[in-house]
Design a protein around this motif. Structure first.
Motif, PDB file in Angstrom:
ATOM      1  N   LYS A  60       0.827  -1.202   0.000  1.00 44.37           N
ATOM      2  CA  LYS A  60       0.000   0.000   0.000  1.00 44.37           C
ATOM      3  C   LYS A  60       0.868   1.262   0.000  1.00 44.37           C
ATOM      4  N   ALA A  61       1.898   1.266   0.850  1.00 42.62           N
ATOM      5  CA  ALA A  61       2.786   2.429   0.940  1.00 42.62           C
ATOM      6  C   ALA A  61       3.543   2.643  -0.374  1.00 42.62           C
ATOM      7  N   GLU A  62       4.066   1.550  -0.960  1.00 39.62           N
ATOM      8  CA  GLU A  62       4.791   1.649  -2.233  1.00 39.62           C
ATOM      9  C   GLU A  62       3.881   2.161  -3.351  1.00 39.62           C
ATOM     10  N   LEU A  67       2.172   6.673  -6.808  1.00 37.64           N
ATOM     11  CA  LEU A  67       1.107   7.589  -7.265  1.00 37.64           C
ATOM     12  C   LEU A  67       1.528   9.042  -7.092  1.00 37.64           C
ATOM     13  N   LEU A  68       2.173   9.347  -5.971  1.00 39.59           N
ATOM     14  CA  LEU A  68       2.661  10.711  -5.729  1.00 39.59           C
ATOM     15  C   LEU A  68       3.701  11.123  -6.775  1.00 39.59           C
ATOM     16  N   LYS A  69       4.571  10.159  -7.139  1.00 37.11           N
ATOM     17  CA  LYS A  69       5.585  10.446  -8.166  1.00 37.11           C
ATOM     18  C   LYS A  69       4.927  10.688  -9.516  1.00 37.11           C
ATOM     19  N   GLU A  75      10.686  14.937  -4.255  1.00 31.41           N
ATOM     20  CA  GLU A  75      11.092  14.073  -3.135  1.00 31.41           C
ATOM     21  C   GLU A  75      10.740  14.683  -1.783  1.00 31.41           C
ATOM     22  N   ALA A  76      10.844  16.010  -1.689  1.00 32.06           N
ATOM     23  CA  ALA A  76      10.542  16.677  -0.420  1.00 32.06           C
ATOM     24  C   ALA A  76       9.066  16.535  -0.069  1.00 32.06           C
ATOM     25  N   GLU A  77       8.201  16.680  -1.087  1.00 34.23           N
ATOM     26  CA  GLU A  77       6.757  16.552  -0.853  1.00 34.23           C
ATOM     27  C   GLU A  77       6.386  15.113  -0.494  1.00 34.23           C
ATOM     28  N   ILE A  78       7.044  14.165  -1.153  1.00 33.91           N
ATOM     29  CA  ILE A  78       6.786  12.748  -0.853  1.00 33.91           C
ATOM     30  C   ILE A  78       7.225  12.420   0.568  1.00 33.91           C
ATOM     31  N   ASP A  79       8.414  12.924   0.955  1.00 34.08           N
ATOM     32  CA  ASP A  79       8.917  12.677   2.312  1.00 34.08           C
ATOM     33  C   ASP A  79       8.023  13.326   3.368  1.00 34.08           C
ATOM     34  N   LEU A 145      18.185  10.249  -7.413  1.00 30.59           N
ATOM     35  CA  LEU A 145      17.065  11.096  -7.866  1.00 30.59           C
ATOM     36  C   LEU A 145      17.469  12.569  -7.938  1.00 30.59           C
ATOM     37  N   LEU A 146      18.237  13.000  -6.925  1.00 30.43           N
ATOM     38  CA  LEU A 146      18.721  14.390  -6.922  1.00 30.43           C
ATOM     39  C   LEU A 146      19.626  14.657  -8.125  1.00 30.43           C
TER      40      LEU A 146
END
Length: 201
Positions: A60-62, A67-69, A75-79, A145-146
């Motif tokens: 579920k988390a993955e 979906l957020l990506k 990455e900041a918003e996802i974190d 990613l950065l």
């Protein structure tokens, strides 16, 4: 007379019932004693349920992180969302449960003997190893990613990920070195026995 005959008949029936009961004492108790449930069976059942819940939590988390990506979140918003934390918690729980998956027969056999003092420490070390490896993977992934986002080395160094990567690598090295030391000690304990068993030529 009829009353006396009736009493005699009832007395005879009771005597017959008593004789049958004495002849088969187990017959009256065969259906009264329910089969006791094994406590280990209940523990194993609960562990399997917890495993399924942990695996479902990881999926579920993955899925939500993916979906957020897809929605273009950085990455900041996802974190900042709850999902990376929930993913880490579910992974830790799964690692802990998998380390506890000793067969029930082995557990029952060891219950009669005193548990080794290092059993809990070894279990904790395995969990710490799994967490450290997961931390390294996460940090490496975020650094990659950065770089993909065009960040230079100074910006990457200014983020938390190089520090987290170094910390996780240090922790993993320390845990693996402890494992190596314990293996060396075991070999050292065995070596005098092996030497004494050798016969001179």
């Amino acid at each position: 007379m009829d009353a006396i005959r009736q009493q005699l008949k009832e007395a005879q029936q009771r005597a017959d019932e008593l004789e049958k009961a004495l002849a088969n004492p187990q017959a009256t108790n065969t259906n009264s004693a329910p089969a006791p449930s094994s406590p280990n069976a209940d523990v194993e059942k609960k562990r399997k349920i917890d495993l399924a819940i942990a695996k479902a939590g990881i999926k579920k988390a993955e899925k939500n992180i993916a979906l957020l990506k897809e929605q273009g979140k950085d990455e900041a918003e996802i974190d900042a969302s709850e999902w990376p934390k929930k993913l880490a918690e579910a992974q830790e729980k799964l690692a802990a449960l998998e380390n506890e998956s000793a067969p029930a027969a082995v557990v029952e056999a060891k219950a009669e003997v005193a548990a080794p003092a290092n059993a809990d420490a070894e279990k904790k070390r395995k969990i710490d190893l799994a967490i450290a490896k997961a931390g390294i993977k996460k940090a490496e992934k975020n650094i990659a990613l950065l770089k993909e986002q065009g960040k230079d080395d100074a910006e990457i160094d200014a983020s938390e990920w190089p520090k987290k990567l170094a910390e996780a690598q240090e922790k993993l090295t320390a845990l693996e070195s402890n494992d190596g030391n314990s293996a060396t000690e075991k070999n050292a304990e065995k070596s005098p026995e092996s030497q004494s068993s050798r016969k001179p030529c």
